[in-house]
Write an enzyme that holds these catalytic residues in place. Structure first.
Site, PDB file in Angstrom:
ATOM      1  N   ASN A 175      25.154  -6.228 -36.565  1.00  0.00           N
ATOM      2  CA  ASN A 175      24.251  -5.081 -36.706  1.00  0.00           C
ATOM      3  C   ASN A 175      23.011  -5.550 -37.469  1.00  0.00           C
ATOM      4  O   ASN A 175      23.015  -5.618 -38.688  1.00  0.00           O
ATOM      5  CB  ASN A 175      24.960  -3.939 -37.457  1.00  0.00           C
ATOM      6  CG  ASN A 175      24.045  -2.743 -37.673  1.00  0.00           C
ATOM      7  OD1 ASN A 175      22.959  -2.677 -37.102  1.00  0.00           O
ATOM      8  ND2 ASN A 175      24.481  -1.804 -38.502  1.00  0.00           N
ATOM      9  N   TRP A 176      21.977  -5.868 -36.713  1.00  0.00           N
ATOM     10  CA  TRP A 176      20.763  -6.416 -37.320  1.00  0.00           C
ATOM     11  C   TRP A 176      19.948  -5.356 -38.062  1.00  0.00           C
ATOM     12  O   TRP A 176      18.990  -5.688 -38.758  1.00  0.00           O
ATOM     13  CB  TRP A 176      19.887  -7.049 -36.253  1.00  0.00           C
ATOM     14  CG  TRP A 176      20.357  -8.371 -35.745  1.00  0.00           C
ATOM     15  CD1 TRP A 176      21.478  -9.061 -36.131  1.00  0.00           C
ATOM     16  CD2 TRP A 176      19.696  -9.186 -34.759  1.00  0.00           C
ATOM     17  NE1 TRP A 176      21.546 -10.248 -35.440  1.00  0.00           N
ATOM     18  CE2 TRP A 176      20.482 -10.357 -34.591  1.00  0.00           C
ATOM     19  CE3 TRP A 176      18.541  -9.042 -34.000  1.00  0.00           C
ATOM     20  CZ2 TRP A 176      20.125 -11.360 -33.702  1.00  0.00           C
ATOM     21  CZ3 TRP A 176      18.182 -10.046 -33.115  1.00  0.00           C
ATOM     22  CH2 TRP A 176      18.974 -11.193 -32.976  1.00  0.00           C
ATOM     23  N   LYS A 177      20.260  -4.077 -37.840  1.00  0.00           N
ATOM     24  CA  LYS A 177      19.475  -2.986 -38.459  1.00  0.00           C
ATOM     25  C   LYS A 177      17.978  -3.172 -38.125  1.00  0.00           C
ATOM     26  O   LYS A 177      17.672  -3.595 -37.015  1.00  0.00           O
ATOM     27  CB  LYS A 177      19.772  -2.920 -39.950  1.00  0.00           C
ATOM     28  CG  LYS A 177      21.289  -2.862 -40.218  1.00  0.00           C
ATOM     29  CD  LYS A 177      21.647  -2.509 -41.618  1.00  0.00           C
ATOM     30  CE  LYS A 177      23.176  -2.466 -41.749  1.00  0.00           C
ATOM     31  NZ  LYS A 177      23.619  -2.015 -43.049  1.00  0.00           N
TER      32      LYS A 177
ATOM     33  N   HIS B 149      25.976   5.807 -37.360  1.00  0.00           N
ATOM     34  CA  HIS B 149      25.979   4.910 -38.524  1.00  0.00           C
ATOM     35  C   HIS B 149      25.548   5.700 -39.759  1.00  0.00           C
ATOM     36  O   HIS B 149      24.690   6.581 -39.677  1.00  0.00           O
ATOM     37  CB  HIS B 149      25.024   3.737 -38.272  1.00  0.00           C
ATOM     38  CG  HIS B 149      25.172   2.657 -39.289  1.00  0.00           C
ATOM     39  ND1 HIS B 149      24.612   2.755 -40.537  1.00  0.00           N
ATOM     40  CD2 HIS B 149      25.847   1.488 -39.261  1.00  0.00           C
ATOM     41  CE1 HIS B 149      24.937   1.669 -41.237  1.00  0.00           C
ATOM     42  NE2 HIS B 149      25.679   0.881 -40.478  1.00  0.00           N
TER      43      HIS B 149
ATOM     44  N   GLU C 144      33.558   2.271 -41.676  1.00  0.00           N
ATOM     45  CA  GLU C 144      32.698   1.635 -42.677  1.00  0.00           C
ATOM     46  C   GLU C 144      32.609   2.542 -43.886  1.00  0.00           C
ATOM     47  O   GLU C 144      31.835   3.520 -43.879  1.00  0.00           O
ATOM     48  CB  GLU C 144      31.276   1.467 -42.130  1.00  0.00           C
ATOM     49  CG  GLU C 144      31.147   0.446 -41.055  1.00  0.00           C
ATOM     50  CD  GLU C 144      29.708  -0.062 -40.944  1.00  0.00           C
ATOM     51  OE1 GLU C 144      29.534  -1.277 -40.920  1.00  0.00           O
ATOM     52  OE2 GLU C 144      28.779   0.751 -40.911  1.00  0.00           O
TER      53      GLU C 144
ATOM     54  N   SER D 194      30.205  -5.047 -45.985  1.00  0.00           N
ATOM     55  CA  SER D 194      30.141  -6.307 -46.748  1.00  0.00           C
ATOM     56  C   SER D 194      31.025  -7.412 -46.180  1.00  0.00           C
ATOM     57  O   SER D 194      31.598  -8.193 -46.937  1.00  0.00           O
ATOM     58  CB  SER D 194      30.507  -6.057 -48.209  1.00  0.00           C
ATOM     59  OG  SER D 194      29.584  -5.186 -48.803  1.00  0.00           O
TER      60      SER D 194
ATOM     61  N   GLY E 267      26.760  -6.404 -40.988  1.00  0.00           N
ATOM     62  CA  GLY E 267      25.344  -6.099 -41.209  1.00  0.00           C
ATOM     63  C   GLY E 267      24.604  -7.301 -41.765  1.00  0.00           C
ATOM     64  O   GLY E 267      24.277  -8.244 -41.045  1.00  0.00           O
TER      65      GLY E 267
END
Ligand code: PGA
Length: 255
Positions: free
Chosen positions: A8-10, A88, A165, A211, A232
């Site tokens: 998940n590159w955000k 998310h 999450e 994390s 992430g």
């Protein structure tokens, strides 16, 4: 298929050149890269083994139409997108404004499925709920799960994945604490049980996120409750990400 690892590159990286560089380092089987919309077309031409994922989708099931700023499931599918993150925590509670509610999230799940894209429904309790104890957290995420699947219509060949999450375990969260794998597993097992009741055993899978790094990935991947990981921060460094993927494939030398 092995365990699925989603990067998940955000809202990263800044340029297409950088996106291509990172993606080349992460182009591995059983990996999906959730990149910003702007990079999807470029990555679709670069990736050979990894799948393409989006970070959002329009809640409308229309293929095209008068919806400013939206990107439809049909458009994403035409670029080869196979997965989309929905619900998310950073979209449920953005830094400004109200954010997405369960109604909108459920519509996005339906829109993804109708476009043959696998939604990854993200659920997780914030710290103010978790500190009340496990039962409060379980009630919170179960509600998110049920609400996110409201009106869900199964479609042959399309799964619906759930990512657990805990909001407080996300690396950038204000209340950051590390989730112990055993405590994540207990919630994972409750979610899996609920999901199996809703969707049937064959279609149910839960991923873990929060994390995840090269140093803890193997422990999370060893848990039978989880079918994969949502990564992430650590997914922006392709060397670290390869080590995470490597821990899912212990027999593969020199990944
Ligand atoms: P993190 O983010 O791995 O940096 O904690 C996970 C996520 O928000 O999906």
């Amino acid at each position: 298929m092995g365990k699925l690892i989603i990067a998940n590159w955000k809202m990263n990286p800044l340029t297409a050149e950088e996106a291509v560089r990172v993606a080349r380092g992460e182009d591995l089987p059983d990996v999906a890269i959730a990149a910003p919309f702007l990079h999807l077309a470029t990555l679709g031409r670069v990736l050979r083994r990894a799948s393409l994922a989006a970070q959002d989708i329009s809640s409308s099931e229309a293929r095209i139409g008068p919806m400013t700023g939206e990107v439809s499931g049909a458009m994403l599918a035409s670029f080869g997108v196979r997965y989309v993150l929905v619900g998310h925590s950073e979209r449920r509670r953005p830094p400004h404004g109200k954010g997405e509610d369960n109604l909108l999230i459920a519509a996005k799940v339906r829109a993804a499925v109708s476009a043959d894209i696998t939604p990854i429904l993200c659920v997780g309790e914030p710290w103010n709920v978790r500190r009340k104890g496990f039962s409060a957290a379980k009630a919170y995420v179960t509600k998110q799960l049920i609400a996110g699947l409201a009106g869900y219509r199964a479609r042959a060949g399309v799964r619906c994945l759930v990512a657990y999450e805990p909001v407080w375990a996300i690396s950038t969260s204000a209340h950051h604490r590390t989730a112990a794998p055993e405590e994540a597993a207990v919630m994972g097992s409750c979610l899996l049980e609920k999901l199996e009741m809703l969707l049937g055993r064959r279609k149910s899978a839960v991923l873990y996120g929060g994390s995840v790094s090269a140093s803890n990935a193997a422990t999370f991947l060893a848990l039978p409750e989880f079918s994969g990981l949502l990564v992430g921060g650590a997914s922006l460094d392709s060397r670290e990400f390869r080590r995470i993927v490597g821990s899912a494939l212990p027999d593969t030398a020199d990944l």
